[in-house]
Design a protein around this motif. Structure first.
Motif, mmCIF file in Angstrom:
data_model
loop_
_atom_site.group_PDB
_atom_site.id
_atom_site.type_symbol
_atom_site.label_atom_id
_atom_site.label_comp_id
_atom_site.label_asym_id
_atom_site.label_seq_id
_atom_site.Cartn_x
_atom_site.Cartn_y
_atom_site.Cartn_z
ATOM 1 N N GLU A 201 -7.620 29.889 39.886
ATOM 2 C CA GLU A 201 -6.465 29.377 40.181
ATOM 3 C C GLU A 201 -5.496 30.133 40.204
ATOM 4 O O GLU A 201 -4.405 29.890 41.104
ATOM 5 C CB GLU A 201 -6.272 28.370 38.802
ATOM 6 C CG GLU A 201 -7.361 27.461 38.259
ATOM 7 C CD GLU A 201 -8.220 28.068 37.141
ATOM 8 O OE1 GLU A 201 -8.402 29.292 37.195
ATOM 9 O OE2 GLU A 201 -8.708 27.089 36.523
ATOM 10 N N SER B 272 -11.791 35.600 36.837
ATOM 11 C CA SER B 272 -10.915 34.664 37.018
ATOM 12 C C SER B 272 -11.631 33.284 37.460
ATOM 13 O O SER B 272 -12.805 33.514 38.017
ATOM 14 C CB SER B 272 -9.795 34.779 37.756
ATOM 15 O OG SER B 272 -10.088 34.719 39.130
ATOM 16 N N LYS B 273 -10.805 32.285 37.167
ATOM 17 C CA LYS B 273 -11.646 30.890 37.835
ATOM 18 C C LYS B 273 -11.028 30.611 39.251
ATOM 19 O O LYS B 273 -10.957 29.607 39.749
ATOM 20 C CB LYS B 273 -11.193 30.076 37.012
ATOM 21 C CG LYS B 273 -12.146 30.155 35.458
ATOM 22 C CD LYS B 273 -12.299 28.756 34.702
ATOM 23 C CE LYS B 273 -13.093 28.718 33.731
ATOM 24 N NZ LYS B 273 -13.253 30.073 32.820
ATOM 25 N N ARG C 247 -19.745 33.633 34.789
ATOM 26 C CA ARG C 247 -20.128 32.092 34.638
ATOM 27 C C ARG C 247 -19.655 31.026 35.796
ATOM 28 O O ARG C 247 -19.219 31.699 36.658
ATOM 29 C CB ARG C 247 -19.543 31.489 33.521
ATOM 30 C CG ARG C 247 -20.097 32.084 31.969
ATOM 31 C CD ARG C 247 -19.185 31.379 30.963
ATOM 32 N NE ARG C 247 -17.871 31.754 30.905
ATOM 33 C CZ ARG C 247 -17.067 32.145 29.820
ATOM 34 N NH1 ARG C 247 -17.539 31.787 28.675
ATOM 35 N NH2 ARG C 247 -16.133 32.323 30.060
ATOM 36 N N GLU C 248 -20.162 30.053 35.671
ATOM 37 C CA GLU C 248 -19.980 29.136 37.031
ATOM 38 C C GLU C 248 -18.582 29.198 37.406
ATOM 39 O O GLU C 248 -17.764 29.108 36.542
ATOM 40 C CB GLU C 248 -20.453 27.734 36.548
ATOM 41 C CG GLU C 248 -20.601 27.011 37.898
ATOM 42 C CD GLU C 248 -21.396 25.545 37.529
ATOM 43 O OE1 GLU C 248 -22.265 25.488 36.568
ATOM 44 O OE2 GLU C 248 -20.994 24.646 38.134
ATOM 45 N N ALA C 249 -18.234 29.001 38.566
ATOM 46 C CA ALA C 249 -16.999 28.987 39.204
ATOM 47 C C ALA C 249 -16.199 30.250 39.098
ATOM 48 O O ALA C 249 -15.002 29.971 39.206
ATOM 49 C CB ALA C 249 -16.413 27.817 38.812
ATOM 50 N N GLU C 250 -16.652 31.118 38.551
ATOM 51 C CA GLU C 250 -15.865 32.436 38.002
ATOM 52 C C GLU C 250 -16.059 33.500 39.405
ATOM 53 O O GLU C 250 -17.312 33.508 39.997
ATOM 54 C CB GLU C 250 -16.322 33.097 36.861
ATOM 55 C CG GLU C 250 -15.791 32.218 35.546
ATOM 56 C CD GLU C 250 -15.881 32.869 34.312
ATOM 57 O OE1 GLU C 250 -15.362 32.463 33.375
ATOM 58 O OE2 GLU C 250 -16.955 33.792 34.191
ATOM 59 N N SER D 150 -19.018 36.536 43.154
ATOM 60 C CA SER D 150 -18.399 35.025 43.050
ATOM 61 C C SER D 150 -19.118 33.846 43.032
ATOM 62 O O SER D 150 -20.319 33.790 43.841
ATOM 63 C CB SER D 150 -17.517 34.985 44.474
ATOM 64 O OG SER D 150 -17.097 33.703 44.364
ATOM 65 N N HIS E 128 -17.598 31.018 42.978
ATOM 66 C CA HIS E 128 -16.889 30.267 43.098
ATOM 67 C C HIS E 128 -16.996 29.894 44.671
ATOM 68 O O HIS E 128 -16.900 30.624 45.488
ATOM 69 C CB HIS E 128 -15.344 30.711 42.784
ATOM 70 C CG HIS E 128 -14.326 29.734 43.039
ATOM 71 N ND1 HIS E 128 -13.725 29.011 44.157
ATOM 72 C CD2 HIS E 128 -13.404 29.205 42.095
ATOM 73 C CE1 HIS E 128 -12.995 28.143 43.840
ATOM 74 N NE2 HIS E 128 -12.474 28.330 42.520
#
Ligand code: NAP
Ligand code: FER
Length: 340
Positions: free
Chosen positions: A109, A106-107, A35-38, A83, A85
């Protein structure tokens, strides 16, 4: 990578005593669409650490237990393979917490980028990661070593212990390790430069510690609790410091051994410090001034349990150790002319 399969290790049962293979399940799962930003990363290294035993159990602890059926947690060194991200690009190396699996999403962080030109990537799980940091701060911030002091560390050839002993040497201390085999002892002394090492399985801890620590023990970095802590305590020096870092001898225990449960000390970062009133002789005047004033002002109350006759002393003393006194136990041996 979508459409590819991931391999994961799940916690199937809460281990009883020593974990068994049947407590885990190896499964193949589809890698979900990013998904987005993952970020999707491929695990290169997974760290296995003693704390994981605690997470397998639902006993109350400092860390929340892993739920049955979930992927086992763990620190990982990985390479980004896909990515969404903006701050992570394909090909980059990261350290994160993806757990016991071949791919992690992961996102970002929890990810930190690694430069493979500095030190080997895997070091981020050890000497430049959590265990190294543990060694550094446990020894330097809690232990506060001074040159010439003796530092003892258990699990001395391991991730944390090996660093503790070497930093102790850097700080000019005598470093003594405790390990579970002759081969580890040899490594600790001849490769890592510790001054001495004890095999906890073949040597008598008390006499071996006496020989290895002729000037006593100033700092003990405890990784085990139990019998090793007990033996070390018999030889600690005045004002010794004991960073309580781990209790590995109890991690598989179903029932705690007799004696105090030290885990709350570690979890609450509490400090137990020895005390002798004699150390405060020089501050006697301070004490008398305050207490006299508080007594006069009625701010302090005081109760005596006065037992008459010297012959009553033995019994009174026996009673003291059984809690029979109520207030400060005094034997009145003769008359007090100031009292009627
Ligand atoms: P490690 O030393 O690399 O591996 C564990 C070692 O513990 C084993 O190789 C074994 O060494 C020793 N051990 C195992 N069972 C034992 C027993 N019943 N009695 C005595 N020793 C036993 O592991 P590590 O990652 O460096 O961790 C060391 C300790 O630090 C652990 O207690 C861990 O939980 C603790 N730790 C605490 C923190 C914190 O923030 N508080 C952070 C990191 C690690 P020998 O057979 O050679 O004795
Ligand atoms: C351990 C690793 C990490 C451990 C405790 C921690 C007692 C705790 C880390 C933290 O919460 O900061 O082996 O054993």
């Amino acid at each position: 990578m979508s459409g590819s399969m991931n391999q994961q290790i799940l916690l199937k049962n809460r281990p009883i005593g020593e974990p068994k293979e049947s407590d885990f399940a190896v499964v193949e799962t589809a890698i979900p669409e990013l998904r987005e930003a993952e970020i999707l990363s491929r695990t290169i290294y997974l760290s296995l650490d003693p704390y994981m035993r605690g997470r397998m159990s639902d006993r109350e602890s400092y860390a929340t237990p892993i739920e049955l059926g979930n992927v086992m947690g763990g620190s990982t060194v990985s390479q980004v393979v896909k990515s969404n991200h903006p701050q992570f690009s394909v090909g980059e190396f990261v350290v994160g917490y993806d757990g016991w699996q071949a791919y992690g999403i992961s996102k970002g962080e929890t990810l930190r980028k690694l430069d493979p030109n500095q030190v080997p990537l895997s070091y981020a799980l050890g000497i430049t990661g959590m265990p190294g940091m543990t060694a550094y701060f446990a020894l330097l911030d809690v232990g506060k070593p001074k040159a010439g002091e003796t530092v003892v560390v258990s699990a001395a050839s391991g991730a944390v212990g090996s660093v503790v002993g070497q930093i102790a040497k850097i700080k000019g201390c005598r470093a003594v390790g405790i390990v579970g085999s002759d081969e580890k002892c040899d490594y600790v002394v001849n490769e890592l430069g510790f001054d001495a090492c004890i095999n906890r399985k073949t040597q008598n801890l008390d006499s071996a510690l006496k020989t290895a620590c002729p000037n006593g023990i100033d700092i003990y970095v405890d990784h085990t609790a139990g019998a090793i802590l007990d033996a070390v305590l018999q030889q600690i020096n005045l004002k010794a410091r004991i960073p309580l870092v781990g209790l590995i001898s109890q991690y598989n225990a179903e029932k705690l051994p007799p004696g105090p449960n030290l885990l709350p000390l570690l979890v609450k970062r509490a400090l137990i410090k020895g005390f002798l009133v004699g150390d405060y002789q020089e501050r006697h005047a301070e004490f008398i001034q305050d207490v006299s004033q508080w007594l006069k002002a009625g701010k302090l109350k005081y109760k005596e349990d006065v037992v008459k006759g010297l012959e009553a002393a033995p019994n009174a003393f026996i009673g003291l150790l059984q809690g029979e006194n109520f207030g400060k136990l005094i034997i009145q041996v003769g008359d007090d002319p100031t009292q009627q």
